[in-house]
Design an enzyme around this catalytic site. Structure first.
Site, PDB file in Angstrom:
ATOM      1  N   GLY A  47     -36.994  18.104  12.197  1.00 19.64           N
ATOM      2  CA  GLY A  47     -36.959  17.898  13.642  1.00 19.64           C
ATOM      3  C   GLY A  47     -36.492  16.497  13.967  1.00 19.64           C
ATOM      4  O   GLY A  47     -36.603  15.583  13.141  1.00 19.64           O
ATOM      5  N   GLN A  52     -35.555   8.773  18.684  1.00 19.58           N
ATOM      6  CA  GLN A  52     -35.392   8.342  17.286  1.00 19.58           C
ATOM      7  C   GLN A  52     -33.976   7.849  16.990  1.00 19.58           C
ATOM      8  O   GLN A  52     -33.737   7.186  15.994  1.00 19.58           O
ATOM      9  CB  GLN A  52     -35.724   9.492  16.321  1.00 19.58           C
ATOM     10  CG  GLN A  52     -37.198   9.866  16.308  1.00 19.58           C
ATOM     11  CD  GLN A  52     -37.449  11.000  15.351  1.00 19.58           C
ATOM     12  OE1 GLN A  52     -37.310  12.161  15.707  1.00 19.58           O
ATOM     13  NE2 GLN A  52     -37.800  10.685  14.121  1.00 19.58           N
ATOM     14  N   CYS A  95     -42.064  11.866   8.855  1.00 20.36           N
ATOM     15  CA  CYS A  95     -41.183  11.617   9.999  1.00 20.36           C
ATOM     16  C   CYS A  95     -39.996  10.780   9.527  1.00 20.36           C
ATOM     17  O   CYS A  95     -40.168   9.841   8.745  1.00 20.36           O
ATOM     18  CB  CYS A  95     -41.977  10.869  11.064  1.00 20.36           C
ATOM     19  SG  CYS A  95     -41.022  10.419  12.511  1.00 20.36           S
ATOM     20  N   LEU A  96     -38.813  11.105  10.024  1.00 23.61           N
ATOM     21  CA  LEU A  96     -37.616  10.336   9.647  1.00 23.61           C
ATOM     22  C   LEU A  96     -37.718   8.885  10.122  1.00 23.61           C
ATOM     23  O   LEU A  96     -37.072   8.010   9.558  1.00 23.61           O
ATOM     24  CB  LEU A  96     -36.358  10.998  10.231  1.00 23.61           C
ATOM     25  CG  LEU A  96     -35.996  12.362   9.622  1.00 23.61           C
ATOM     26  CD1 LEU A  96     -34.887  13.018  10.431  1.00 23.61           C
ATOM     27  CD2 LEU A  96     -35.598  12.240   8.163  1.00 23.61           C
ATOM     28  N   HIS A 137     -45.060  17.500  17.268  1.00 19.92           N
ATOM     29  CA  HIS A 137     -44.693  16.205  16.671  1.00 19.92           C
ATOM     30  C   HIS A 137     -43.494  15.601  17.422  1.00 19.92           C
ATOM     31  O   HIS A 137     -43.519  14.430  17.805  1.00 19.92           O
ATOM     32  CB  HIS A 137     -44.365  16.429  15.182  1.00 19.92           C
ATOM     33  CG  HIS A 137     -43.822  15.230  14.463  1.00 19.92           C
ATOM     34  ND1 HIS A 137     -44.422  14.683  13.354  1.00 19.92           N
ATOM     35  CD2 HIS A 137     -42.706  14.470  14.676  1.00 19.92           C
ATOM     36  CE1 HIS A 137     -43.721  13.630  12.946  1.00 19.92           C
ATOM     37  NE2 HIS A 137     -42.665  13.498  13.728  1.00 19.92           N
ATOM     38  N   GLU A 138     -42.469  16.429  17.649  1.00 18.23           N
ATOM     39  CA  GLU A 138     -41.245  15.919  18.305  1.00 18.23           C
ATOM     40  C   GLU A 138     -41.494  15.563  19.771  1.00 18.23           C
ATOM     41  O   GLU A 138     -40.976  14.566  20.262  1.00 18.23           O
ATOM     42  CB  GLU A 138     -40.107  16.941  18.205  1.00 18.23           C
ATOM     43  CG  GLU A 138     -39.671  17.315  16.793  1.00 18.23           C
ATOM     44  CD  GLU A 138     -39.384  16.134  15.891  1.00 18.23           C
ATOM     45  OE1 GLU A 138     -38.977  15.066  16.399  1.00 18.23           O
ATOM     46  OE2 GLU A 138     -39.610  16.239  14.678  1.00 18.23           O
ATOM     47  N   HIS A 141     -42.861  12.235  20.297  1.00 14.32           N
ATOM     48  CA  HIS A 141     -41.854  11.159  20.293  1.00 14.32           C
ATOM     49  C   HIS A 141     -41.366  10.849  21.712  1.00 14.32           C
ATOM     50  O   HIS A 141     -41.093   9.702  22.045  1.00 14.32           O
ATOM     51  CB  HIS A 141     -40.628  11.550  19.459  1.00 14.32           C
ATOM     52  CG  HIS A 141     -40.783  11.314  17.986  1.00 14.32           C
ATOM     53  ND1 HIS A 141     -40.982  10.065  17.452  1.00 14.32           N
ATOM     54  CD2 HIS A 141     -40.741  12.172  16.934  1.00 14.32           C
ATOM     55  CE1 HIS A 141     -41.060  10.166  16.118  1.00 14.32           C
ATOM     56  NE2 HIS A 141     -40.922  11.431  15.785  1.00 14.32           N
TER      57      HIS A 141
HETATM   58 ZN    ZN Z   1     -40.994  12.216  13.846  1.00 13.04          ZN
END
Ligand code: ZN
Length: 176
Positions: A47, A52, A95-96, A137-138, A141
């Site tokens: 995701g 991000q 997470c990226l 989660h996304e 963000h």
């Molecule tokens: Zn993330």
């Protein structure tokens, strides 16, 4: 195939509340395609949220694996969680934007979500299990919340220390 660079924590740009998208136009679709390329290029990310990659707009994409193969990217614009199930699940998240760190997070098992899809259609869908967790989660963000913000302060401090160290190392590498 354009790709975007992913911001890693700690970074103030990851703590901002993102704004709603006014209109899904060609410019936004181009950006969403770049987000999709960026996610597909990341080895294991499933995701990605617009903040991000430095754009504080309410756009989230998911591209999960099935039998080791990537599926189609799904796009969620202005996602809004209408209902969280009382039942919760605990699962390990990464997470990226938080490289090299994973931890268990407790979230609602299922959600009911309203959003605009890629073609600007208003959708309302029930999600459960892994997909529901990814979306929560996304969407976090978009409100400037990282999964490490759900941890105890001790665990979070450990994560932040690791991230700062990693950032220092990669900055030093850039100078050379
Ligand atoms: Zn993330």
């Amino acid at each position: 195939m354009s790709r975007l660079s992913i911001i890693t924590a700690p970074d103030s740009r990851l703590t901002i509340k993102s704004a709603n998208v006014d209109q899904i136009d060609d410019k936004l679709r181009k950006f969403m395609t770049s987000m999709s390329n960026t996610l597909k290029f990341s080895s294991n990310g499933v995701g990605l949220a617009a903040p991000q990659v430095g754009i504080n707009k309410r756009v989230v994409i998911i591209n999960s694996f099935q039998d080791g193969e990537r599926g189609e990217t799904q796009f969620f614009v202005n996602p809004k969680i209408l209902h969280f199930s009382e039942e919760t699940v605990i699962s390990e998240e990464g997470c990226l934007s938080v490289p090299g760190y994973c931890a268990e997070v407790q979230r609602a098992k299922s959600i009911r979500l309203s959003y605009l899809d890629y073609d600007n259609n208003q959708q309302e869908t029930f999600f459960t299990g892994f997909f529901s967790i990814c979306l929560q989660h996304e969407i976090n963000h978009l409100d400037g919340i990282l999964f490490i913000d759900h941890l105890s302060s001790t665990k979070k401090n450990i994560a932040v220390r690791k991230l700062k160290k990693l950032k220092k190392l990669s900055n030093a590498a850039n100078i050379i």
